[in-house]
Write a protein that holds these residues in place. Structure first.
Motif, PDB file in Angstrom:
ATOM      1  N   VAL A  51       0.842  -1.200   0.000  1.00 29.02           N
ATOM      2  CA  VAL A  51       0.000   0.000   0.000  1.00 29.02           C
ATOM      3  C   VAL A  51       0.876   1.249   0.000  1.00 29.02           C
ATOM      4  CG1 VAL A  51      -1.870   1.248   1.161  1.00 29.02           C
ATOM      5  CG2 VAL A  51      -1.719  -1.240   1.393  1.00 29.02           C
ATOM      6  N   VAL A  52       0.509   2.207  -0.829  1.00 27.06           N
ATOM      7  CA  VAL A  52       1.035   3.567  -0.720  1.00 27.06           C
ATOM      8  C   VAL A  52      -0.022   4.404  -0.005  1.00 27.06           C
ATOM      9  CG1 VAL A  52       1.717   5.665  -1.935  1.00 27.06           C
ATOM     10  CG2 VAL A  52       2.484   3.443  -2.776  1.00 27.06           C
ATOM     11  N   VAL A  53       0.376   5.046   1.064  1.00 27.19           N
ATOM     12  CA  VAL A  53      -0.513   5.958   1.795  1.00 27.19           C
ATOM     13  C   VAL A  53      -0.074   7.379   1.470  1.00 27.19           C
ATOM     14  CG1 VAL A  53      -1.333   6.720   4.053  1.00 27.19           C
ATOM     15  CG2 VAL A  53      -0.866   4.292   3.651  1.00 27.19           C
ATOM     16  N   ALA A  54      -0.962   8.168   0.896  1.00 25.81           N
ATOM     17  CA  ALA A  54      -0.665   9.567   0.588  1.00 25.81           C
ATOM     18  C   ALA A  54      -1.085  10.425   1.764  1.00 25.81           C
ATOM     19  CB  ALA A  54      -1.390   9.996  -0.677  1.00 25.81           C
ATOM     20  N   GLY A  55      -0.120  11.037   2.432  1.00 20.80           N
ATOM     21  CA  GLY A  55      -0.420  11.915   3.561  1.00 20.80           C
ATOM     22  C   GLY A  55       0.072  11.363   4.877  1.00 20.80           C
ATOM     23  N   ALA A  56       0.926  12.131   5.568  1.00 17.40           N
ATOM     24  CA  ALA A  56       1.484  11.697   6.854  1.00 17.40           C
ATOM     25  C   ALA A  56       0.907  12.493   8.011  1.00 17.40           C
ATOM     26  CB  ALA A  56       3.007  11.811   6.842  1.00 17.40           C
ATOM     27  N   ILE A  96       6.447   4.593  -7.567  1.00 14.91           N
ATOM     28  CA  ILE A  96       6.273   3.499  -6.608  1.00 14.91           C
ATOM     29  C   ILE A  96       5.154   2.608  -7.119  1.00 14.91           C
ATOM     30  CG2 ILE A  96       5.829   2.876  -4.208  1.00 14.91           C
ATOM     31  CD1 ILE A  96       6.477   5.830  -3.474  1.00 14.91           C
ATOM     32  N   ARG A  97       5.367   1.324  -7.099  1.00 13.50           N
ATOM     33  CA  ARG A  97       4.355   0.356  -7.504  1.00 13.50           C
ATOM     34  C   ARG A  97       3.802  -0.338  -6.269  1.00 13.50           C
ATOM     35  NH1 ARG A  97       0.599  -0.963 -11.354  1.00 13.50           N
ATOM     36  NH2 ARG A  97       0.321  -3.224 -11.489  1.00 13.50           N
ATOM     37  N   ALA A  98       2.482  -0.351  -6.137  1.00 14.00           N
ATOM     38  CA  ALA A  98       1.834  -0.973  -4.984  1.00 14.00           C
ATOM     39  C   ALA A  98       0.521  -1.609  -5.415  1.00 14.00           C
ATOM     40  CB  ALA A  98       1.579   0.060  -3.885  1.00 14.00           C
ATOM     41  N   ALA A  99       0.004  -2.470  -4.568  1.00 15.87           N
ATOM     42  CA  ALA A  99      -1.286  -3.104  -4.864  1.00 15.87           C
ATOM     43  C   ALA A  99      -2.440  -2.141  -4.652  1.00 15.87           C
ATOM     44  CB  ALA A  99      -1.463  -4.349  -3.989  1.00 15.87           C
ATOM     45  N   TRP A 100      -2.278  -1.187  -3.713  1.00 16.44           N
ATOM     46  CA  TRP A 100      -3.365  -0.275  -3.358  1.00 16.44           C
ATOM     47  C   TRP A 100      -2.804   1.113  -3.085  1.00 16.44           C
ATOM     48  CZ3 TRP A 100      -8.426  -2.068  -3.223  1.00 16.44           C
ATOM     49  CH2 TRP A 100      -8.585  -3.466  -3.276  1.00 16.44           C
ATOM     50  N   LEU A 101      -3.653   2.116  -3.242  1.00 11.58           N
ATOM     51  CA  LEU A 101      -3.336   3.501  -2.896  1.00 11.58           C
ATOM     52  C   LEU A 101      -4.414   4.024  -1.966  1.00 11.58           C
ATOM     53  CD1 LEU A 101      -1.922   6.282  -3.210  1.00 11.58           C
ATOM     54  CD2 LEU A 101      -3.269   6.619  -5.312  1.00 11.58           C
ATOM     55  N   ALA A 102      -3.994   4.579  -0.831  1.00 13.59           N
ATOM     56  CA  ALA A 102      -4.929   5.167   0.128  1.00 13.59           C
ATOM     57  C   ALA A 102      -4.695   6.668   0.196  1.00 13.59           C
ATOM     58  CB  ALA A 102      -4.752   4.544   1.505  1.00 13.59           C
ATOM     59  N   GLY A 103      -5.709   7.444  -0.176  1.00  8.86           N
ATOM     60  CA  GLY A 103      -5.613   8.891  -0.119  1.00  8.86           C
ATOM     61  C   GLY A 103      -6.011   9.409   1.245  1.00  8.86           C
ATOM     62  N   CYS A 104      -5.013   9.841   2.011  1.00 11.27           N
ATOM     63  CA  CYS A 104      -5.242  10.470   3.318  1.00 11.27           C
ATOM     64  C   CYS A 104      -4.634  11.868   3.271  1.00 11.27           C
ATOM     65  CB  CYS A 104      -4.597   9.641   4.423  1.00 11.27           C
ATOM     66  SG  CYS A 104      -5.113   7.911   4.490  1.00 11.27           S
TER      67      CYS A 104
END
Length: 516
Positions: free
Chosen positions: A11-16, A174-182
């Motif tokens: 997973v790539v999480v956008a936003g820290a 970046i390659r990932a199975a999922w992207l989460a927009g936070c």
């Protein structure tokens, strides 16, 4: 020939911010890899939410973070509630429970016998945790869990296909199975993915700041309504908030100056104050919108990326943490291959109604703040109601979040609600058993029944504990999801069929029959 692209992360999480960090921690705890990308190079210390509600405190408590929260609260009290900072000396009055549209609620009118207020354990004693401090705490936890957080990296685009998502940043791909927009209320992920985001347009310009100010003695402390808007002074030294009803700001992104804050405060208060320095400041509006779904393909939204609203009532941060708790274990289950049918879709189904309620909760407060006769008349009526025991209790329950629950299958009154923080026979509490992020099957017969005998087949998805709870002889067993929600409860030790059904609904097929 099909070319399979290798994955850099699950997973790539956008936003820290707190939501993105919480989600990444939940994913890592469940055994999947996540990377967080964040445009900012440091924790955002801009003044934002000043407290957390009960569901947020419970979520962090269940992950072992209660001591850190309690220490943060002690430091905040020591820093801002020193002699002279919180009002005149003397015998303290009733504790303020919060407010609705600036109508203050006091604990001397709270019905403490209300059953919804019971059973929450020590988490109920922690609330004063500002957003920046929570972000630091979760950043430390992410580091301890091995989550990679890449600061100073901006997401610029992405492409999704049947197998995953290719995320483009200003520092590479970046390659990932999922992207989460936070990634907040003006989410790049939401915009590029094409999520519908309907709602109501803004009508206010709000400012919140910590400043150095001359002439503050003429402002008075607390909330004040005037013919030109609303202003707040305190409780911490130098904290101001103004609300003007002339429409949204012309430029949300322009630097906030002392002159701008001074003009707003003078206009709303009528007091000739002078602001000599600005430590931190933000603008806000009452733009209230919500995504029609929280998932499109392999892209998901959480926090302000999924819903925006005014800050009144302090619901935004807490709503986002609830999103992260609900989504984390479900997305991990999908990645690990054991998620039962419909589990990931239940994220939108469960969280969207809570978000819709928050939007209306904030809209109602803006309506009561308007400086016009109809709003004032309605506010007087609401104030009278709030100053009754029933009214105070109603508003306090809404503000605290104890009302929140999901409409789940099951006849027991605990089903769909946060699990009670039971004190067990050995002195531990239910929350202590959830630190690992697994589902929990609590056999409260002490092992005399067959409740836990068949649950071994779920492997590391489920923790089974046989014990007793002297304070709850009416309960023989509980099944609690990783996010702390009760999905099965019984007072009858002989209920294998209903337990089996709940296990299958939330944890999928037993390990020996699954591909996990």
């Amino acid at each position: 020939m099909t070319i399979v692209k290798s994955m850099d992360f699950d997973v790539v999480v956008a936003g820290a911010g707190p939501v993105g960090l919480m989600l990444a921690c939940e994913l890592r705890l469940a055994g999947v890899s996540a990377v967080v990308v964040e445009r900012l190079t440091e924790v955002d210390t801009t003044i934002k939410a000043g407290s957390i509600n009960l569901p947020t405190a419970e979520a962090l408590y269940r992950r072992g973070l209660l001591p850190a929260l309690a220490e943060t609260q002690r430091e905040i009290f020591a820093r801002f509630m020193r002699p002279g900072a919180g009002g005149p000396p003397g015998k303290p009055g009733p504790k303020v429970l919060g407010h609705f549209a600036g109508i203050m609620l006091h604990d001397d009118l709270l019905d403490t016998s209300d059953p919804d207020l019971a059973g929450h354990g020590p988490a109920a004693n922690v609330s004063l945790v500002p957003q920046a401090e929570l972000e630091r705490l979760l950043g430390d936890r992410a580091s301890a869990l091995g989550v990679e957080v890449r600061r100073g990296v901006e997401l610029t685009g992405f492409d999704q296909d049947d197998e995953g998502v290719t995320v483009h940043t200003d520092r590479g791909t970046i390659r990932a199975a999922w992207l989460a927009g936070c990634d907040g209320g003006r989410s790049t992920v939401r915009r590029l993915a094409g999520f519908d985001f309907p709602g109501t347009s803004p009508e206010i310009t709000g400012h919140q700041a910590l400043v150095e100010i001359e002439g503050a003695e003429d402002l008075g402390m607390g909330w004040h309504r005037t013919d030109t808007g609303v202003y707040v002074h305190g409780p911490m030294p130098g904290r101001i908030l103004t609300v003007q009803f002339g429409g949204p700001p012309a430029d949300r992104d322009a630097p906030i100056t002392a002159d701008e804050l001074q003009a707003a405060l003078r206009r709303v208060s009528g007091v000739d104050v002078t602001i000599t320095a600005v430590h931190t400041a933000t603008r806000f509006t009452d733009n209230a919108r919500q995504a029609t779904t929280y998932r499109l393909g392999r892209v998901l939204l959480a926090g302000d990326a999924a819903h925006v609203h005014s800050p009144f009532g302090g619901q935004g941060l807490n709503l986002g943490i609830g999103d992260a708790m609900n989504l984390g274990w479900k997305l991990a289950a999908a990645i690990r291959g054991w998620a039962p049918e419909g589990l990931l879709d239940s994220y939108t189904a469960e969280r969207q109604p809570v978000g819709a309620w928050v939007l209306d909760w904030t809209r109602a407060q803006v309506a009561l703040m308007r400086p016009e006769p109809r709003a004032r008349a309605m506010r007087d009526i609401v104030t009278d109601l709030a100053r009754t025991v029933a009214g105070t209790t109603y508003f306090a329950k809404k503000l605290s979040g104890v009302w929140q629950h999901y409409d789940l299958e099951g006849d027991h009154p605990l089903v769909g609600r946060t699990a009670p923080d039971l004190e067990l026979a050995d002195g531990t509490r239910l929350a202590d058993l959830l630190h690992g992020g697994q589902a929990l099957l609590l056999d409260l017969t002490g092992g005399d029944a067959e409740i836990g005998s068949h649950a071994e087949r779920y492997g590391d998805r489920l923790r089974v504990v046989a014990t007793t709870c002297p304070d709850r002889p009416d309960l023989t067993g509980l099944l609690v999801r990783p996010d702390g929600i009760t999905v099965w409860a019984s007072g009858d030790p002989d209920t294998p069929e209903t337990l089996d059904k709940a296990l299958t609904r939330w944890l999928g097929a037993p390990a020996e029959f699954s591909a996990a």
